[in-house]
Design an enzyme around this catalytic site. Sequence first.
Site, PDB file in Angstrom:
ATOM      1  N   GLU A 203     -67.944 -49.978 -12.866  1.00  0.00           N
ATOM      2  CA  GLU A 203     -67.279 -51.005 -12.059  1.00  0.00           C
ATOM      3  C   GLU A 203     -68.229 -52.103 -11.591  1.00  0.00           C
ATOM      4  O   GLU A 203     -67.815 -53.253 -11.421  1.00  0.00           O
ATOM      5  CB  GLU A 203     -66.596 -50.352 -10.852  1.00  0.00           C
TER       6      GLU A 203
ATOM      7  N   GLY B  85     -78.629 -61.482  -3.879  1.00  0.00           N
ATOM      8  CA  GLY B  85     -79.844 -60.739  -4.179  1.00  0.00           C
ATOM      9  C   GLY B  85     -79.595 -59.319  -4.627  1.00  0.00           C
ATOM     10  O   GLY B  85     -80.537 -58.548  -4.814  1.00  0.00           O
TER      11      GLY B  85
ATOM     12  N   HIS C 295     -60.268 -48.896  -9.929  1.00  0.00           N
ATOM     13  CA  HIS C 295     -59.631 -47.617  -9.666  1.00  0.00           C
ATOM     14  C   HIS C 295     -59.815 -47.196  -8.207  1.00  0.00           C
ATOM     15  O   HIS C 295     -60.932 -46.927  -7.765  1.00  0.00           O
ATOM     16  CB  HIS C 295     -60.230 -46.546 -10.579  1.00  0.00           C
TER      17      HIS C 295
ATOM     18  N   GLY D 152     -58.484 -46.173 -14.056  1.00  0.00           N
ATOM     19  CA  GLY D 152     -58.279 -44.757 -13.821  1.00  0.00           C
ATOM     20  C   GLY D 152     -56.801 -44.469 -13.963  1.00  0.00           C
ATOM     21  O   GLY D 152     -56.008 -45.348 -14.335  1.00  0.00           O
ATOM     22  N   SER D 153     -56.406 -43.263 -13.629  1.00  0.00           N
ATOM     23  CA  SER D 153     -54.998 -42.885 -13.812  1.00  0.00           C
ATOM     24  C   SER D 153     -54.062 -43.729 -12.956  1.00  0.00           C
ATOM     25  O   SER D 153     -52.954 -44.073 -13.387  1.00  0.00           O
ATOM     26  CB  SER D 153     -54.824 -41.396 -13.478  1.00  0.00           C
TER      27      SER D 153
ATOM     28  N   GLU E 163     -54.168 -46.770 -12.327  1.00  0.00           N
ATOM     29  CA  GLU E 163     -54.023 -48.145 -12.805  1.00  0.00           C
ATOM     30  C   GLU E 163     -53.167 -48.245 -14.063  1.00  0.00           C
ATOM     31  O   GLU E 163     -52.730 -49.335 -14.442  1.00  0.00           O
ATOM     32  CB  GLU E 163     -55.401 -48.756 -13.095  1.00  0.00           C
TER      33      GLU E 163
ATOM     34  N   HIS F 191     -84.187 -65.399   4.201  1.00  0.00           N
ATOM     35  CA  HIS F 191     -84.471 -64.063   3.696  1.00  0.00           C
ATOM     36  C   HIS F 191     -85.653 -63.476   4.465  1.00  0.00           C
ATOM     37  O   HIS F 191     -85.471 -62.675   5.375  1.00  0.00           O
ATOM     38  CB  HIS F 191     -84.764 -64.122   2.186  1.00  0.00           C
TER      39      HIS F 191
END
Length: 526
Positions: free
Chosen positions: A47, A400, A70, A25-26, A28, A280
């Site tokens: 992402e 998972g 970002h 993004g800006s 970065e 689980h």
Amino acid sequence: MPSVRHVSHEFLRRQGLTTVFGNPGSNELPFLADLPDGFRYVLGLHEGAVVGMADGYAQATGRPVLVNLHAASGSGNAMGALTNAVASRTPLVIVAGQQVRPAIGPEANLANVDAAALMRPLAGWAAEPACAQDVPRALAQAVFEARLQRRPTYLSVPYDDWAADAGENSLAVLDRRVERAGVPGAEQGRRLAEAVAAARRPALVLGGDIDSGGLFHDAVRLAERLGGPVWAAPSQFRLPFPNRHPLFRGVLPAGIEPVSRAFEGHDLVLVLGAPVFRYHEYLPGRYLPEGTRLIQVTEDAPAAARAPMGEALVADPAAVIELLLKALDAPAAPADAFRPAPEPASADAPRLHPEQVFAALRDELPGDTAYVVESTSTNAAWWRQMDLREPGSYYFPAAGGLGFGLPGAVGVAMAQPGRPVVGVIGDGSANYGITALWTAARHRVPLTVVLLRNGTYGALRWFSGLLGVPDAPGLDIPGLDFTRIAEGYGVPARHVGDADELRAVLAERPDGPRLVQVDTALTTPS
């Protein structure tokens, strides 16, 4: 004096973190300015896919990898994928952009208020430097913490820091080295060796850290020396032992009562490189049978501390395996022939049974193929048919969380371009990381994606039966054609109709990515 950006780039270069997975993004852009020659930026379109690709890449290389996200929004998008990286103990170094320092307090747009807190408790270490001159040191800490903890770390950096003067002391960070050794002390080693040697019916449980640590073949040597049964730990994300070896009993079920039942009759259970245990399904019972002693060996100190039973030794499993091989000086029992796979089950045309698909993979692809699997409802069929005898042959979403499979396969294939890599992905799972296909196409990643399409969330449908809610909505996903989706992202694709056609397609050796869609019958995980 050099800038913070210059010192940071040079530190990353010396540490070998020159492949960067990101979606900028800006905030970065100032970090990415003037990237030195030899750096490679791998763009992902979401992402979650970025972290999944980096997770697969880091697991396949065994080294930390840099991730560029970002601010709050991008970091938040990545958190689902980050749960898998945490559970697989993947050393990701996440550097996220932040608003300029004067804008953080007033909460200007794109300010990440209390950035470090956003990523806790997932990140093993998270921080935002107190001043620009501390950025290179904090970046070094993020890298070293990721290596030492084998867990993702997170550093938020205000974007005006990168152009600031780093100060003369910043150069001291460039030659730093931080290492860890985990050899048991003499008395600890003696006690462990005596306990194992004295066991009448020992059993061995191996975790994903065995494969991550390059101990796959060493574990086979130890198991054959002990001569007892071997299980993979529950909720397995890597395969630590050849699955058709005569001593292998499969992956332990992820419930308290069935795990305890598996250990009946064993006086010692030695657990190497795994938590005790990652359950689980809630299936209560005794943790261990009466008279069974459990000893866990792991580098993961928090995993040792939180275990509800047994003894634990926080040490390098490699050192412990070497110690035990020396202590157990009796010759290893010769291994019987590896068990053959059974004849695959079939289904009514035009669908294939997943076992037919996996038998084709087993027969048509090289024995050193690496498989990234995210098709949870076909788990039982997978283990019935596959024959995996090499390290790094199996990757699975460790927590998972869906969305690892496709991006993870791209990352593994980028890390090991000379090794065949196949993503075995369910249609429900594929949608969570589908944008990774674009990255595969852009980089011409040599990857085969076998897309199993059954039109439903198969594992969820199985759970609806277990939990007594068969009328739950939202379980079916009809009407998806992944060949058209893949082609839209630039990946050649085809829809195969029968087992012979599938085998013929798999026998081809393309030099870039491809997707093969197969309609399959609904099966259950166990």
